[in-house]
Design a protein around this motif. Sequence first.
Motif, mmCIF file in Angstrom:
data_model
loop_
_atom_site.group_PDB
_atom_site.id
_atom_site.type_symbol
_atom_site.label_atom_id
_atom_site.label_comp_id
_atom_site.label_asym_id
_atom_site.label_seq_id
_atom_site.Cartn_x
_atom_site.Cartn_y
_atom_site.Cartn_z
ATOM 1 N N ARG A 1 0.840 -1.197 0.000
ATOM 2 C CA ARG A 1 0.000 0.000 0.000
ATOM 3 C C ARG A 1 0.872 1.242 0.000
ATOM 4 N N SER A 2 0.336 2.301 -0.556
ATOM 5 C CA SER A 2 1.022 3.587 -0.595
ATOM 6 C C SER A 2 1.078 4.154 0.820
ATOM 7 N N LEU A 3 2.202 4.793 1.154
ATOM 8 C CA LEU A 3 2.342 5.330 2.505
ATOM 9 C C LEU A 3 3.079 6.664 2.453
ATOM 10 N N PRO A 4 2.364 7.787 2.690
ATOM 11 C CA PRO A 4 3.017 9.096 2.685
ATOM 12 C C PRO A 4 3.686 9.383 4.031
ATOM 13 N N MET A 5 4.854 10.015 3.969
ATOM 14 C CA MET A 5 5.539 10.444 5.183
ATOM 15 C C MET A 5 5.072 11.857 5.527
ATOM 16 N N THR A 6 5.086 12.208 6.803
ATOM 17 C CA THR A 6 4.631 13.524 7.250
ATOM 18 C C THR A 6 5.441 14.641 6.611
ATOM 19 N N HIS A 7 6.763 14.524 6.586
ATOM 20 C CA HIS A 7 7.640 15.563 6.025
ATOM 21 C C HIS A 7 8.568 14.961 4.976
ATOM 22 N N GLY A 8 8.017 14.139 4.103
ATOM 23 C CA GLY A 8 8.896 13.505 3.132
ATOM 24 C C GLY A 8 8.140 12.917 1.964
ATOM 25 N N ARG A 9 8.729 11.898 1.418
ATOM 26 C CA ARG A 9 8.203 11.266 0.217
ATOM 27 C C ARG A 9 7.022 10.362 0.524
ATOM 28 N N THR A 10 6.392 9.893 -0.523
ATOM 29 C CA THR A 10 5.351 8.882 -0.406
ATOM 30 C C THR A 10 5.927 7.592 -0.966
ATOM 31 N N TYR A 11 5.961 6.561 -0.131
ATOM 32 C CA TYR A 11 6.417 5.257 -0.598
ATOM 33 C C TYR A 11 5.275 4.626 -1.371
ATOM 34 N N ALA A 12 5.567 4.102 -2.557
ATOM 35 C CA ALA A 12 4.527 3.571 -3.442
ATOM 36 C C ALA A 12 3.968 2.241 -2.979
ATOM 37 N N SER A 13 4.782 1.413 -2.333
ATOM 38 C CA SER A 13 4.321 0.068 -1.997
ATOM 39 C C SER A 13 4.994 -0.414 -0.714
ATOM 40 N N CYS A 14 4.244 -0.403 0.387
ATOM 41 C CA CYS A 14 4.765 -0.822 1.696
ATOM 42 C C CYS A 14 3.977 -2.022 2.209
#
Length: 197
Positions: free
Chosen positions: A160-173
């Motif tokens: 699943r996609s997972l956005p960081m609070t102050h960073g990038r969004t990981y596409a698949s976690c």
Amino acid sequence: MVGPANTPGTFSAALAPTDQTGRALPPGSYHVRVLSSRVRYQWQGVLANSSTAARVAPARQHRAFQPIQAMAFAPNGQYAFAALGYAEGNPAQIKLDPRQPQARTELFAKGTTDQASRLVATDGQSVYWGGYEGVSNGGRWFVFATNASTDAEVSFASGRSLPMTHGRTYASCIDVIESTDGRMGGWPCRQRGATCL
């Protein structure tokens, strides 16, 4: 005979009939063991900022808030992957060439606070990074993967996609844990086909 190196050939030496303290040895038969090697020590530096840093571009020097948290080696020995823990504003995932350990390759861009990687494992095809979102201070744990050759993010079928609070969004976690009690332990990793188990 301990001392300077000798060329191949025949040598002789006299055995003094005393022990290492200089006392006379009792009469009898003694066995002599001859050990020979061509071992040479070559200084290769240290894995950190050191006197060789002047030869390494500043962007590739080792620096982090914490010591290396975990390291995994590709089965072919071409690369080592290191998890750096919390690295505010810097990537916490690096790749090293074991033949040039003073220089690192950062897998992501600087300027964001993304996963604080605590664990790393590889099956030779993918590199699995486990850790927490740096800003959450351990309140959000997850695993993502990169391709061992290209460093591109790997897509998991159940990720699943997972956005960081102050960073990038990981596409698949995968294995996303939204809890301060979600700390990950160690990982065994052995290759079975194309999967790290």
